[in-house]
Design a protein around this motif. Sequence first.
Motif, PDB file in Angstrom:
ATOM      1  N   PHE A 130       6.084   9.279   4.376  1.00 39.68           N
ATOM      2  CA  PHE A 130       4.889   9.786   3.587  1.00 39.68           C
ATOM      3  C   PHE A 130       5.037   9.470   2.269  1.00 39.68           C
ATOM      4  CE2 PHE A 130       1.787  13.000   1.689  1.00 39.68           C
ATOM      5  CZ  PHE A 130       0.662  12.441   1.809  1.00 39.68           C
ATOM      6  N   GLU A 131       6.315   9.751   1.489  1.00 33.97           N
ATOM      7  CA  GLU A 131       6.519   9.327   0.482  1.00 33.97           C
ATOM      8  C   GLU A 131       6.400   7.678   0.236  1.00 33.97           C
ATOM      9  OE1 GLU A 131      10.207   9.535  -2.880  1.00 33.97           O
ATOM     10  OE2 GLU A 131       9.822  11.097  -1.202  1.00 33.97           O
ATOM     11  N   GLU A 132       7.099   6.928   1.119  1.00 34.72           N
ATOM     12  CA  GLU A 132       6.965   5.683   0.876  1.00 34.72           C
ATOM     13  C   GLU A 132       5.533   5.070   1.116  1.00 34.72           C
ATOM     14  OE1 GLU A 132       9.425   3.755   0.222  1.00 34.72           O
ATOM     15  OE2 GLU A 132      10.503   5.498  -0.145  1.00 34.72           O
ATOM     16  N   GLU A 133       4.814   5.725   2.168  1.00 38.19           N
ATOM     17  CA  GLU A 133       3.341   5.371   2.402  1.00 38.19           C
ATOM     18  C   GLU A 133       2.626   5.382   1.213  1.00 38.19           C
ATOM     19  OE1 GLU A 133      -0.392   4.340   4.539  1.00 38.19           O
ATOM     20  OE2 GLU A 133       1.684   3.804   4.565  1.00 38.19           O
ATOM     21  N   MET A 134       2.871   6.549   0.471  1.00 32.18           N
ATOM     22  CA  MET A 134       1.989   6.810  -0.821  1.00 32.18           C
ATOM     23  C   MET A 134       2.416   5.807  -1.913  1.00 32.18           C
ATOM     24  SD  MET A 134      -0.384   9.058  -0.462  1.00 32.18           S
ATOM     25  CE  MET A 134      -0.648   9.343  -2.446  1.00 32.18           C
ATOM     26  N   LYS A 135       3.663   5.362  -2.139  1.00 33.61           N
ATOM     27  CA  LYS A 135       3.958   4.230  -2.809  1.00 33.61           C
ATOM     28  C   LYS A 135       3.090   3.251  -2.721  1.00 33.61           C
ATOM     29  CE  LYS A 135       8.504   5.891  -3.726  1.00 33.61           C
ATOM     30  NZ  LYS A 135      10.010   5.404  -3.466  1.00 33.61           N
ATOM     31  N   LYS A 136       2.882   2.599  -1.390  1.00 38.49           N
ATOM     32  CA  LYS A 136       2.116   1.454  -0.927  1.00 38.49           C
ATOM     33  C   LYS A 136       0.724   1.834  -1.302  1.00 38.49           C
ATOM     34  CE  LYS A 136       0.593   0.804   3.234  1.00 38.49           C
ATOM     35  NZ  LYS A 136       0.606   0.950   4.734  1.00 38.49           N
ATOM     36  N   VAL A 137       0.074   2.789  -0.874  1.00 39.55           N
ATOM     37  CA  VAL A 137      -1.365   3.039  -1.036  1.00 39.55           C
ATOM     38  C   VAL A 137      -1.918   3.304  -2.491  1.00 39.55           C
ATOM     39  CG1 VAL A 137      -3.104   5.057  -0.664  1.00 39.55           C
ATOM     40  CG2 VAL A 137      -1.471   4.407   1.309  1.00 39.55           C
ATOM     41  N   LEU A 138      -1.048   3.745  -3.213  1.00 42.53           N
ATOM     42  CA  LEU A 138      -1.489   3.873  -4.724  1.00 42.53           C
ATOM     43  C   LEU A 138      -1.479   2.356  -5.288  1.00 42.53           C
ATOM     44  CD1 LEU A 138       0.577   6.803  -6.281  1.00 42.53           C
ATOM     45  CD2 LEU A 138      -1.850   6.696  -5.359  1.00 42.53           C
ATOM     46  N   VAL A 139      -0.637   1.513  -4.761  1.00 45.72           N
ATOM     47  CA  VAL A 139      -0.797   0.025  -5.480  1.00 45.72           C
ATOM     48  C   VAL A 139      -2.177  -0.686  -4.818  1.00 45.72           C
ATOM     49  CG1 VAL A 139       0.400  -2.079  -5.249  1.00 45.72           C
ATOM     50  CG2 VAL A 139       1.719  -0.112  -5.477  1.00 45.72           C
ATOM     51  N   PHE A 140      -2.787   0.045  -3.747  1.00 44.15           N
ATOM     52  CA  PHE A 140      -3.812  -0.610  -3.274  1.00 44.15           C
ATOM     53  C   PHE A 140      -5.189  -0.021  -4.029  1.00 44.15           C
ATOM     54  CE2 PHE A 140      -1.942  -1.468   1.169  1.00 44.15           C
ATOM     55  CZ  PHE A 140      -1.255  -2.542   0.726  1.00 44.15           C
ATOM     56  N   LEU A 141      -5.030   0.844  -5.178  1.00 43.32           N
ATOM     57  CA  LEU A 141      -6.377   1.415  -5.606  1.00 43.32           C
ATOM     58  C   LEU A 141      -7.476   0.582  -5.811  1.00 43.32           C
ATOM     59  CD1 LEU A 141      -4.830   3.947  -8.461  1.00 43.32           C
ATOM     60  CD2 LEU A 141      -5.857   4.398  -6.012  1.00 43.32           C
ATOM     61  N   LYS A 142      -7.237  -0.685  -6.371  1.00 44.75           N
ATOM     62  CA  LYS A 142      -8.083  -1.695  -6.632  1.00 44.75           C
ATOM     63  C   LYS A 142      -9.106  -1.906  -5.428  1.00 44.75           C
ATOM     64  CE  LYS A 142      -8.662  -5.878  -9.584  1.00 44.75           C
ATOM     65  NZ  LYS A 142      -8.111  -6.851 -10.217  1.00 44.75           N
ATOM     66  N   GLY A 143      -8.565  -1.728  -4.162  1.00 41.36           N
ATOM     67  CA  GLY A 143      -9.301  -2.041  -3.076  1.00 41.36           C
ATOM     68  C   GLY A 143     -10.318  -1.072  -2.718  1.00 41.36           C
ATOM     69  N   PHE A 144     -10.178   0.164  -3.154  1.00 37.44           N
ATOM     70  CA  PHE A 144     -10.785   1.463  -2.789  1.00 37.44           C
ATOM     71  C   PHE A 144     -11.944   1.561  -3.779  1.00 37.44           C
ATOM     72  CE2 PHE A 144      -6.434   2.994  -1.936  1.00 37.44           C
ATOM     73  CZ  PHE A 144      -6.221   2.209  -0.650  1.00 37.44           C
ATOM     74  N   SER A 145     -13.088   2.083  -3.211  1.00 35.44           N
ATOM     75  CA  SER A 145     -14.075   2.560  -3.890  1.00 35.44           C
ATOM     76  C   SER A 145     -14.003   3.574  -4.916  1.00 35.44           C
ATOM     77  CB  SER A 145     -15.458   2.853  -3.138  1.00 35.44           C
ATOM     78  OG  SER A 145     -15.083   4.187  -2.682  1.00 35.44           O
ATOM     79  N   GLU A 146     -14.697   3.803  -6.055  1.00 39.78           N
ATOM     80  CA  GLU A 146     -14.684   4.996  -6.902  1.00 39.78           C
ATOM     81  C   GLU A 146     -14.549   6.041  -6.290  1.00 39.78           C
ATOM     82  OE1 GLU A 146     -16.873   6.516 -11.021  1.00 39.78           O
ATOM     83  OE2 GLU A 146     -17.592   5.227 -10.023  1.00 39.78           O
ATOM     84  N   GLN A 147     -15.331   6.650  -5.215  1.00 40.92           N
ATOM     85  CA  GLN A 147     -15.248   7.907  -4.522  1.00 40.92           C
ATOM     86  C   GLN A 147     -14.060   8.038  -3.837  1.00 40.92           C
ATOM     87  OE1 GLN A 147     -17.542  10.830  -4.380  1.00 40.92           O
ATOM     88  NE2 GLN A 147     -17.824   9.712  -6.316  1.00 40.92           N
ATOM     89  N   GLU A 148     -13.646   7.004  -3.106  1.00 42.51           N
ATOM     90  CA  GLU A 148     -12.288   7.030  -2.613  1.00 42.51           C
ATOM     91  C   GLU A 148     -11.240   7.215  -3.458  1.00 42.51           C
ATOM     92  OE1 GLU A 148     -13.636   4.223   1.202  1.00 42.51           O
ATOM     93  OE2 GLU A 148     -12.431   3.195  -0.530  1.00 42.51           O
ATOM     94  N   ARG A 149     -11.116   6.769  -4.711  1.00 37.62           N
ATOM     95  CA  ARG A 149     -10.014   6.727  -5.730  1.00 37.62           C
ATOM     96  C   ARG A 149     -10.077   8.419  -6.084  1.00 37.62           C
ATOM     97  NH1 ARG A 149     -11.853   1.677  -7.503  1.00 37.62           N
ATOM     98  NH2 ARG A 149     -12.860   2.296  -9.098  1.00 37.62           N
TER      99      ARG A 149
END
Length: 420
Positions: A130-149
Amino acid sequence: MSQKTEKPVLSGQRIKTRKRDEREKYDPSGFRDSILVGLDKAGPDLEAVSKFLDSAGSKLDYRRYGEALFDILIAGGLLIPGGQIAQEGDKMCKTHSCIFEAPCDMASLRNYEQVFTKLMRRYKYLEKMFEEEMKKVLVFLKGFSEQERIKLARMTALWISNGSIPPTILQVLINEHLIKDGLSLEFLLEVFVTWKQEKGMAGLTSGLKRGGLEGRLMEFFPPNKRTEEHLKSAFDDKGLSDLVKLHLAQASQEAKRDLQKELKEKLMDGQPIKEIVTDIRDAAAKHLISEQEIITLIWSTVMSLAEWNKKEELVAEQALKHLQKYTQLFASFTDNTKSEMALLLKIQEYCYDNMNFMKIFQKIILLFYKKEVISEEVILKWFRDGHSVKGKMMFLEQMKKFVEWLQNAEEESESDEEED
């Protein structure tokens, strides 16, 4: 002589491979489809979702597909670089039972937090994934909508608060592309606001220290906004003014370390004291360092320059000779009684911590008195009630005769004034 006859070999023999030796093909799409079917059956009932995930772990390979599982529970499907959901042809393969599809209110998000908590409590090995997954997911912020962020930021705060992920995870946001667009700062502020609501300001500040973030807040700002004014404005608007104080305190500490290093280099190079005094005053004004802090910093730096003799009887002469060279420097930063007292207490602390200096405390104070670094008023104040408890009895005894002499001199002076 007998010869060994060869054993017959069956032609077309089939060697059976043991099941444990077979390597199963890596199939994240197949894993996703199995999870989506189970989540769709569970529907919006998060208790049913938790039960499904609990039972599915014994059939599906969470060890192999743990990160894919977290992709689905956060975004609804498998994430590809850039933060988009992977598609099968024209078909969007995703579920509504995920954080990005959840309501934005904290009550709903806390319910989703429990899904993750129960899952990782049941399958402990998922914690690191989960820790490793979150490192990846946070780098993808630009691909998420404002509400998703916003939802992800609030969930991140909940996960940090409950210990599911460490606060160091937020360092991933120090990413050039996210910083440039202001996404890092926007996300960080939402995390901080939620974190403060959950654990209070004390919990937030202690978490930032654990994560090594208290001195890095400016790094989350776009390069053209890395000023104290922008930082103060952004944090004050979110009710996070205490973090501004934390930032300033940390910045001051770093400035003091840099100043001490610079001072030591200049003293070792033999730079004129007058020039050093000017440089120190400029740095102190720039970084809002008080004179009390400066004088104790000067003492520590000056004392670090000498290689002290290990023989106690020789240290006194060496120390006085060494300090004599820097009395002008000390005198330049004892313009008020507070800084004089700060220096006197620092000397007391130093002599207590360094055994060979225990018996020369009085000689050092006498030197500074004669050179007008420390005043009579401050010495008397220190003797009465301003001293530290460190070595109190020994140092008061050393100073007793000198203090009596000062008091007598003071009384004689007052008597002469009355006669006049």
